[in-house]
Write a protein that holds these residues in place. Structure first.
Motif, PDB file in Angstrom:
ATOM      1  N   SER A   1       0.851  -1.191   0.000  1.00 54.13           N
ATOM      2  CA  SER A   1       0.000   0.000   0.000  1.00 54.13           C
ATOM      3  C   SER A   1       0.883   1.236   0.000  1.00 54.13           C
ATOM      4  CB  SER A   1      -0.891   0.030   1.245  1.00 54.13           C
ATOM      5  OG  SER A   1      -1.737  -1.094   1.302  1.00 54.13           O
ATOM      6  N   TRP A   2       0.369   2.314  -0.574  1.00 55.64           N
ATOM      7  CA  TRP A   2       1.089   3.589  -0.614  1.00 55.64           C
ATOM      8  C   TRP A   2       0.273   4.651   0.108  1.00 55.64           C
ATOM      9  CZ3 TRP A   2       5.964   4.345  -2.397  1.00 55.64           C
ATOM     10  CH2 TRP A   2       6.519   3.372  -3.231  1.00 55.64           C
ATOM     11  N   TYR A   3       0.982   5.473   0.885  1.00 53.94           N
ATOM     12  CA  TYR A   3       0.361   6.562   1.621  1.00 53.94           C
ATOM     13  C   TYR A   3       1.175   7.839   1.402  1.00 53.94           C
ATOM     14  CZ  TYR A   3      -2.731   3.382   4.106  1.00 53.94           C
ATOM     15  OH  TYR A   3      -3.707   2.478   4.416  1.00 53.94           O
ATOM     16  N   GLN A   4       0.463   8.978   1.395  1.00 51.08           N
ATOM     17  CA  GLN A   4       1.099  10.280   1.321  1.00 51.08           C
ATOM     18  C   GLN A   4       0.930  10.989   2.661  1.00 51.08           C
ATOM     19  OE1 GLN A   4      -0.903  13.793  -0.302  1.00 51.08           O
ATOM     20  NE2 GLN A   4       0.702  13.931  -1.874  1.00 51.08           N
ATOM     21  N   GLN A   5       2.036  11.465   3.231  1.00 50.26           N
ATOM     22  CA  GLN A   5       1.968  12.196   4.490  1.00 50.26           C
ATOM     23  C   GLN A   5       2.513  13.596   4.274  1.00 50.26           C
ATOM     24  OE1 GLN A   5       4.188  10.600   7.823  1.00 50.26           O
ATOM     25  NE2 GLN A   5       3.001  11.761   9.299  1.00 50.26           N
ATOM     26  N   VAL A   6       1.607  14.546   4.184  1.00 49.99           N
ATOM     27  CA  VAL A   6       1.987  15.953   4.077  1.00 49.99           C
ATOM     28  C   VAL A   6       2.387  16.452   5.461  1.00 49.99           C
ATOM     29  CG1 VAL A   6       1.119  18.253   3.538  1.00 49.99           C
ATOM     30  CG2 VAL A   6       0.478  16.323   2.097  1.00 49.99           C
ATOM     31  N   LEU A   7       3.331  17.343   5.506  1.00 43.70           N
ATOM     32  CA  LEU A   7       3.855  17.844   6.777  1.00 43.70           C
ATOM     33  C   LEU A   7       2.730  18.325   7.682  1.00 43.70           C
ATOM     34  CD1 LEU A   7       6.660  18.229   8.054  1.00 43.70           C
ATOM     35  CD2 LEU A   7       6.571  20.623   7.301  1.00 43.70           C
ATOM     36  N   GLY A   8       2.722  17.807   8.903  1.00 42.63           N
ATOM     37  CA  GLY A   8       1.731  18.227   9.879  1.00 42.63           C
ATOM     38  C   GLY A   8       0.413  17.478   9.811  1.00 42.63           C
ATOM     39  N   GLN A   9       0.322  16.486   8.941  1.00 44.11           N
ATOM     40  CA  GLN A   9      -0.912  15.718   8.805  1.00 44.11           C
ATOM     41  C   GLN A   9      -0.638  14.230   8.951  1.00 44.11           C
ATOM     42  OE1 GLN A   9      -3.078  16.668   5.243  1.00 44.11           O
ATOM     43  NE2 GLN A   9      -2.673  18.859   5.403  1.00 44.11           N
ATOM     44  N   GLY A  10      -1.714  13.471   9.110  1.00 42.01           N
ATOM     45  CA  GLY A  10      -1.585  12.028   9.117  1.00 42.01           C
ATOM     46  C   GLY A  10      -1.495  11.486   7.701  1.00 42.01           C
TER      47      GLY A  10
ATOM     48  N   ASP B   1       2.587  18.320  -4.035  1.00 39.73           N
ATOM     49  CA  ASP B   1       2.948  16.903  -3.964  1.00 39.73           C
ATOM     50  C   ASP B   1       4.124  16.669  -3.022  1.00 39.73           C
ATOM     51  OD1 ASP B   1       2.365  16.561  -7.532  1.00 39.73           O
ATOM     52  OD2 ASP B   1       0.978  16.268  -5.843  1.00 39.73           O
ATOM     53  N   SER B   2       4.705  17.734  -2.519  1.00 37.61           N
ATOM     54  CA  SER B   2       5.796  17.608  -1.551  1.00 37.61           C
ATOM     55  C   SER B   2       5.277  16.920  -0.296  1.00 37.61           C
ATOM     56  CB  SER B   2       6.358  18.978  -1.190  1.00 37.61           C
ATOM     57  OG  SER B   2       6.958  19.597  -2.301  1.00 37.61           O
ATOM     58  N   ALA B   3       5.891  15.811   0.055  1.00 38.73           N
ATOM     59  CA  ALA B   3       5.377  15.016   1.175  1.00 38.73           C
ATOM     60  C   ALA B   3       6.323  13.858   1.438  1.00 38.73           C
ATOM     61  CB  ALA B   3       3.987  14.461   0.857  1.00 38.73           C
ATOM     62  N   LEU B   4       6.030  13.143   2.524  1.00 41.75           N
ATOM     63  CA  LEU B   4       6.682  11.865   2.802  1.00 41.75           C
ATOM     64  C   LEU B   4       5.775  10.776   2.234  1.00 41.75           C
ATOM     65  CD1 LEU B   4       8.986  10.319   4.333  1.00 41.75           C
ATOM     66  CD2 LEU B   4       7.408  10.213   6.285  1.00 41.75           C
ATOM     67  N   TYR B   5       6.310   9.957   1.364  1.00 41.90           N
ATOM     68  CA  TYR B   5       5.533   8.881   0.761  1.00 41.90           C
ATOM     69  C   TYR B   5       5.913   7.569   1.448  1.00 41.90           C
ATOM     70  CZ  TYR B   5       3.843  12.158  -2.629  1.00 41.90           C
ATOM     71  OH  TYR B   5       3.209  13.232  -3.215  1.00 41.90           O
TER      72      TYR B   5
ATOM     73  N   PHE C   1       5.250  -0.603   7.904  1.00 39.50           N
ATOM     74  CA  PHE C   1       5.581   0.563   7.095  1.00 39.50           C
ATOM     75  C   PHE C   1       7.087   0.693   6.905  1.00 39.50           C
ATOM     76  CE2 PHE C   1       1.729   3.077   6.464  1.00 39.50           C
ATOM     77  CZ  PHE C   1       0.844   2.435   7.310  1.00 39.50           C
ATOM     78  N   GLY C   2       7.460   1.191   5.745  1.00 37.41           N
ATOM     79  CA  GLY C   2       8.844   1.567   5.498  1.00 37.41           C
ATOM     80  C   GLY C   2       9.127   2.941   6.077  1.00 37.41           C
ATOM     81  N   SER C   3      10.382   3.374   5.917  1.00 43.96           N
ATOM     82  CA  SER C   3      10.791   4.675   6.451  1.00 43.96           C
ATOM     83  C   SER C   3      10.414   5.837   5.551  1.00 43.96           C
ATOM     84  CB  SER C   3      12.300   4.685   6.698  1.00 43.96           C
ATOM     85  OG  SER C   3      12.639   3.727   7.675  1.00 43.96           O
ATOM     86  N   GLY C   4       9.962   5.523   4.346  1.00 44.79           N
ATOM     87  CA  GLY C   4       9.436   6.570   3.492  1.00 44.79           C
ATOM     88  C   GLY C   4      10.437   7.192   2.544  1.00 44.79           C
ATOM     89  N   THR C   5       9.900   7.876   1.541  1.00 45.62           N
ATOM     90  CA  THR C   5      10.677   8.704   0.619  1.00 45.62           C
ATOM     91  C   THR C   5      10.210  10.136   0.788  1.00 45.62           C
ATOM     92  OG1 THR C   5      10.994   6.963  -1.031  1.00 45.62           O
ATOM     93  CG2 THR C   5      11.139   9.254  -1.788  1.00 45.62           C
ATOM     94  N   ARG C   6      11.147  11.017   1.120  1.00 41.81           N
ATOM     95  CA  ARG C   6      10.812  12.429   1.281  1.00 41.81           C
ATOM     96  C   ARG C   6      10.952  13.112  -0.062  1.00 41.81           C
ATOM     97  NH1 ARG C   6       8.177  15.123   5.004  1.00 41.81           N
ATOM     98  NH2 ARG C   6       9.396  14.105   6.654  1.00 41.81           N
ATOM     99  N   LEU C   7       9.838  13.534  -0.658  1.00 43.61           N
ATOM    100  CA  LEU C   7       9.832  14.215  -1.956  1.00 43.61           C
ATOM    101  C   LEU C   7       9.632  15.709  -1.736  1.00 43.61           C
ATOM    102  CD1 LEU C   7       9.632  14.342  -5.076  1.00 43.61           C
ATOM    103  CD2 LEU C   7       7.179  13.904  -4.820  1.00 43.61           C
ATOM    104  N   THR C   8      10.521  16.486  -2.290  1.00 44.49           N
ATOM    105  CA  THR C   8      10.388  17.941  -2.262  1.00 44.49           C
ATOM    106  C   THR C   8      10.256  18.431  -3.693  1.00 44.49           C
ATOM    107  OG1 THR C   8      11.740  18.106  -0.261  1.00 44.49           O
ATOM    108  CG2 THR C   8      11.434  20.117  -1.555  1.00 44.49           C
TER     109      THR C   8
END
Lengths: 113, 114
Positions: free
Chosen positions: B33-42, B85-89, B105-112
């Motif tokens: 599964s893939w999730y997007q985590q924008v700064l300050g949100q779940g 689209d900047s977020a932790l994926y 969960f993995g540690s994520g990819t931080r996309l800027t």
């Protein structure tokens, strides 16, 4: 659909004090409930989960949570916190037989010496 | 055993570009599964794949797409990047597509996006 409300965005607490992080959820179907912890620049780590049975669930690092169906709550507690517990905590729900988590907006726990 | 592996860990892209994020599940896990985590949100649900088939899709535009390979690894593609689209994926894997199984969960990819 489901939704999750974490009532406190930040919780400051002194080391060795007890803490409760509040979580309420909304769902028209039966759900599984979860608490995850996220340390800075890291992914999510599962603390504990409620699937069925006993409403008091024990997790890692001394955390526990109680499922209250009538109040649709799943509050997270720890009797004595440590500096290392400083992190962001997320409550999440997932409907049974479905594959999608709904997360709350998170609670930042700041443990002070 | 290795956990969920995501690559790259960080990347910076320019608006309008395309990006591909990769995820390797825990050995034996067939669902990603893939999730997007924008700064300050779940985190918010984007996709789930099980046995190489899409099992669920969140409320994201068609610029977002994903696929799962025969070895159960997965790619998330985002076209025409926007600043938003900047977020932790985050990628999560589980043994099966649903039920009571835990998701790791993995540690994520931080996309800027700049």
């Amino acid at each position: 659909a489901q939704s999750v409300t974490q009532l406190d965005s930040q919780v400051p607490v002194f080391e060795e004090a007890p803490v409760e992080l509040r979580c309420n959820y909304s769902s028209s179907v039966s759900v599984y409930l979860f608490w995850y912890v996220q340390y800075p620049n890291q992914g999510l780590q599962l603390l504990l989960k409620y699937l069925s049975g006993s409403t008091l669930v024990k997790g890692i690092n001394g955390f526990e949570a109680e499922f209250n169906k009538s109040q649709t709550s799943f509050h997270l507690r720890k009797p004595s916190v440590h500096i290392s517990d400083t992190a962001e905590y997320f409550c999440a729900v997932r409907a049974r037989n479905f594959n999608k988590f709904y997360f709350g907006s998170g609670t930042k726990l700041n443990v002070k010496p | 055993d290795a956990g969920v592996t995501q690559s790259p860990t960080h990347l910076i892209k320019t608006r309008g570009q395309h990006v591909t994020l990769r995820c390797s599940p825990i050995s034996g896990h067939k669902s990603v599964s893939w999730y997007q985590q924008v700064l300050g949100q779940g985190p918010q649900f984007i996709f789930q794949y099980y046995e190489k088939e899409e099992r669920g899709r969140g409320n994201f535009p068609d610029r977002f797409s994903a696929r799962q390979f025969p070895n159960y690894s997965s790619e998330l593609n985002v076209n025409a990047l926007l600043l938003g689209d900047s977020a932790l994926y985050l990628c999560a894997s589980s043994p099966e597509g649903g039920g009571a199984y835990g998701y790791t969960f993995g540690s994520g990819t931080r996309l800027t996006v700049v």
